[in-house]
Design an enzyme around this catalytic site. Structure first.
Site, PDB file in Angstrom:
ATOM      1  N   ASP A 127       4.000 -38.807 -10.399  1.00  0.00           N
ATOM      2  CA  ASP A 127       2.989 -37.792 -10.687  1.00  0.00           C
ATOM      3  C   ASP A 127       3.491 -36.860 -11.784  1.00  0.00           C
ATOM      4  O   ASP A 127       4.241 -37.284 -12.662  1.00  0.00           O
ATOM      5  CB  ASP A 127       2.681 -37.012  -9.398  1.00  0.00           C
ATOM      6  CG  ASP A 127       1.212 -36.605  -9.286  1.00  0.00           C
ATOM      7  OD1 ASP A 127       0.799 -35.746 -10.077  1.00  0.00           O
ATOM      8  OD2 ASP A 127       0.502 -37.147  -8.430  1.00  0.00           O
ATOM      9  N   ASP A 136       6.919 -24.182   1.364  1.00  0.00           N
ATOM     10  CA  ASP A 136       6.505 -25.163   2.359  1.00  0.00           C
ATOM     11  C   ASP A 136       7.091 -26.540   2.088  1.00  0.00           C
ATOM     12  O   ASP A 136       6.777 -27.500   2.792  1.00  0.00           O
ATOM     13  CB  ASP A 136       4.979 -25.255   2.399  1.00  0.00           C
ATOM     14  CG  ASP A 136       4.435 -25.180   3.826  1.00  0.00           C
ATOM     15  OD1 ASP A 136       5.248 -25.103   4.761  1.00  0.00           O
ATOM     16  OD2 ASP A 136       3.201 -25.209   3.997  1.00  0.00           O
ATOM     17  N   GLN A 155      10.550 -31.320 -12.455  1.00  0.00           N
ATOM     18  CA  GLN A 155       9.827 -30.084 -12.139  1.00  0.00           C
ATOM     19  C   GLN A 155       8.348 -30.227 -12.466  1.00  0.00           C
ATOM     20  O   GLN A 155       7.968 -30.999 -13.344  1.00  0.00           O
ATOM     21  CB  GLN A 155      10.440 -28.911 -12.921  1.00  0.00           C
ATOM     22  CG  GLN A 155       9.941 -27.529 -12.523  1.00  0.00           C
ATOM     23  CD  GLN A 155      10.133 -27.214 -11.051  1.00  0.00           C
ATOM     24  OE1 GLN A 155       9.287 -27.568 -10.238  1.00  0.00           O
ATOM     25  NE2 GLN A 155      11.229 -26.570 -10.700  1.00  0.00           N
ATOM     26  N   HIS A 160      -0.314 -30.757  -9.814  1.00  0.00           N
ATOM     27  CA  HIS A 160      -0.913 -31.902  -9.138  1.00  0.00           C
ATOM     28  C   HIS A 160       0.093 -32.610  -8.233  1.00  0.00           C
ATOM     29  O   HIS A 160      -0.188 -32.920  -7.066  1.00  0.00           O
ATOM     30  CB  HIS A 160      -1.471 -32.873 -10.178  1.00  0.00           C
ATOM     31  CG  HIS A 160      -2.250 -34.016  -9.612  1.00  0.00           C
ATOM     32  ND1 HIS A 160      -1.663 -35.219  -9.266  1.00  0.00           N
ATOM     33  CD2 HIS A 160      -3.564 -34.146  -9.330  1.00  0.00           C
ATOM     34  CE1 HIS A 160      -2.590 -36.045  -8.806  1.00  0.00           C
ATOM     35  NE2 HIS A 160      -3.755 -35.419  -8.832  1.00  0.00           N
ATOM     36  N   ASN A 249     -11.955 -41.665  -9.666  1.00  0.00           N
ATOM     37  CA  ASN A 249     -13.055 -40.729  -9.373  1.00  0.00           C
ATOM     38  C   ASN A 249     -14.268 -40.871 -10.289  1.00  0.00           C
ATOM     39  O   ASN A 249     -14.880 -39.878 -10.675  1.00  0.00           O
ATOM     40  CB  ASN A 249     -12.544 -39.289  -9.460  1.00  0.00           C
ATOM     41  CG  ASN A 249     -11.419 -39.035  -8.498  1.00  0.00           C
ATOM     42  OD1 ASN A 249     -11.521 -39.341  -7.324  1.00  0.00           O
ATOM     43  ND2 ASN A 249     -10.330 -38.487  -9.000  1.00  0.00           N
ATOM     44  N   SER A 319      -6.996 -38.624  -5.476  1.00  0.00           N
ATOM     45  CA  SER A 319      -5.608 -38.166  -5.537  1.00  0.00           C
ATOM     46  C   SER A 319      -5.185 -37.523  -4.229  1.00  0.00           C
ATOM     47  O   SER A 319      -4.015 -37.571  -3.848  1.00  0.00           O
ATOM     48  CB  SER A 319      -5.432 -37.135  -6.664  1.00  0.00           C
ATOM     49  OG  SER A 319      -5.213 -37.741  -7.896  1.00  0.00           O
TER      50      SER A 319
END
Length: 532
Positions: A127, A136, A155, A160, A249, A319
């Site tokens: 990604d 988190d 990084q 996304h 999509n 995604s």
């Protein structure tokens, strides 16, 4: 060519990054072929070598991509040559925002966590990178590789990849933010998309190759683009890695070659392609689909997850659906680390919750059930043989032209032999092929007990002729009140039911109908139940 467009992005701030290397070609040479001779014959120059064996990126010296591509494909020393197509993240328009994580309930993660939380499994995330120090995701990110800079720190500026990582493995019970599908699993960020969320199939292929070489059993790729033979080759070379990918999509049928997206439409058995569904088990309006190229659906609308700077956002897209499946795969693999890739994929696909809205939209016509998948991987498994490949759309798709049919000459009778016929050879019995295993049958369904009190239980018993996923449905006045699936074993089975269903809904006073059926079957046994 890449450098010139990079400046356009920096100074003009336009979407030109999508065409940053429109003239670049991925070339994979045959073993022993000389790279310089191949480039010289096709009049192309080197852009950069790729980390994939015998592969590099080139560009035509005169800018004529079509001619260079034709020359390369005609060269016997070239195994494959494809234009390096643009890849983008598979987000959809931002509309709905859901205040709660409905997706986890939709796939029954609470039940799955009783058996597995994903401990010991690392999931590759191809990604835009991942923010490893998000509150988190603290301690959840291990290793990593930046394909674009060839560095070890992947990084995330775009956000996304961090959103995807949170859906897979965000921490549980830390009083912060969200919970991932597999909160005890880890993620390995593999950055192949730039800060704008775009990239090239050559970089995605390099990330896939790296993940496979590192021994990662599960890889999530929430992206979609055009066909490249090198990507198909890399996936085939790593059969022990399950590549979970987004369907895209465009709201289109991926079975149609002219509009298929990749890697979703590739035929390799270690690909699992995911469509998006909403909270009512309908295919999301933006989601691509395909009866032969898309495998399963998962929650993909209003999915809240982690984004950089310790924030949380709700996003829509396939995604968001793919990491639900990748997380469920981590739960299953942690429960049975010895499972093969084909068995892992079988556990995910054979235990879906079927719904009419999914018919014709995927190979399973169903939605992910994480709990049932984990239960299945712990039960009897199919033989560890490769899964049959899916139907492959013609690729690459450029100008599909039907091949003319070759007329076949009618068969002619052989001439009559003039010499005496030899005595017949002794008859040798043909080898006996075992008959295929009969389909599972659900028999002797009985419902006992009552729901008179808050702690009362119903007992549902039945027998199976072989292990299978069993679907339970509660309806009231003809409308579905809840559906869930459980993996059951051969022979006698018993499940208990309280007023609070596994779906999270609570039965109130009234009459209901409980139906029990094999998953994917329309034939069901029903019983009336009453809640006083």
């Amino acid at each position: 060519m890449r450098l010139a467009v990079l400046f356009a992005v920096l100074f003009l701030a336009t979407p030109a990054a999508a065409e940053a290397a429109e003239g670049d070609i991925i070339v994979v040479r045959e073993p022993g072929a000389d790279a310089r001779e191949v480039r010289q014959d096709a009049e192309v120059r080197l852009v950069k070598p790729l980390s994939i064996e015998r592969a590099e990126l080139v560009e035509p010296r005169d800018g004529d991509v079509a001619s260079a591509l034709a020359e390369l494909r005609a060269d016997d020393d070239v195994l494959a040559a494809d234009v390096d197509s643009v890849v983008t993240v598979a987000d959809a328009a931002q509309d709905a925002f859901y205040p709660t994580m409905w997706g986890l309930r939709n796939i029954f993660t609470a039940d799955a966590w009783e058996l597995s939380e994903g401990a010991g499994v690392s999931v590759g995330v191809v990604d835009t990178g991942v923010q490893a120090d998000h509150e988190d995701l603290a301690g959840q990110v291990v290793g990593g590789y930046d394909v674009l800079s060839r560095g070890s720190v992947a990084q995330d500026i775009n956000g996304h990849g961090t959103h995807v990582a949170g859906t897979i493995a965000a921490l549980a019970n830390n009083n912060k933010g969200i919970i991932g599908v597999a909160p005890s699993a880890k993620v390995v960020p593999l950055r192949a998309l730039d800060d704008g969320g775009s990239g090239y199939m050559s970089d995605v292929a390099a990330a896939f190759d790296y993940a496979g070489d590192q021994g990662l059993r599960i890889v999530n790729a929430s992206l979609a683009g055009g066909y490249a033979a090198v990507l198909e080759t890399v996936i085939a070379q790593h059969p022990d890695t399950l590549y979970v990918v987004a369907a895209g999509n465009d709201g289109k049928d991926n079975d149609q070659p002219a509009q298929a997206t990749y890697p979703c439409a590739l035929p390799q058995p270690n690909i699992l392609c995911v469509a998006a569904n909403d909270s009512r088990d309908n295919i999301a309006w933006f989601s691509n689909f395909g009866a032969t190229t898309v495998d399963i659906s998962a929650p993909g609308m209003g999915i809240r997850s982690t984004v950089p700077n310790n924030r949380y956002e709700s996003k829509n897209g396939t995604s968001m659906a793919a990491p639900h499946v990748a997380g469920a795969a981590a739960l299953a693999l942690a429960a049975n680390p010895s499972a093969t890739t084909s068995q892992l994929k079988w556990a995910l696909l054979s235990t879906v919750d079927a719904a009419s809205a999914f018919v014709g939209k995927s190979t399973t016509a169903g939605r992910l059930n994480a709990s049932a998948a984990v239960a299945a991987i712990l039960g009897p498994l199919p033989e560890p043989e490769p899964i049959a490949a899916r139907v492959e759309p013609a690729a690459p798709v450029e100008t599909p032209t039907p091949a003319p049919e070759v007329p076949t000459a009618p068969p002619t009778a052989p001439p009559v032999a003039e010499t005496p016929v030899s005595p017949p050879a002794p008859v040798v019995p043909a080898p006996v092929t075992p008959a295929p295993q009969a389909a599972a049958r659900l028999i002797d369904v009985k419902v006992g007990g009552s729901l008179k009190g808050a702690t009362s239980k119903l007992r549902v018993t039945f027998k199976l002729t072989q292990s299978a996923a069993v679907r339970f449905t509660v309806t009231a006045k003809g409308k579905s009140f809840g559906t869930w699936t459980r993996q059951a074993h051969r022979g006698g089975n018993q499940f208990t039911l309280t007023r609070k269903l596994p779906t999270g809904k609570t039965l109130k006073r009234g009459r209901y109908t409980l139906s029990v059926a094999l998953s994917g079957s329309a034939k069901a046994s029903s019983a009336s139940i009453r809640v006083p």
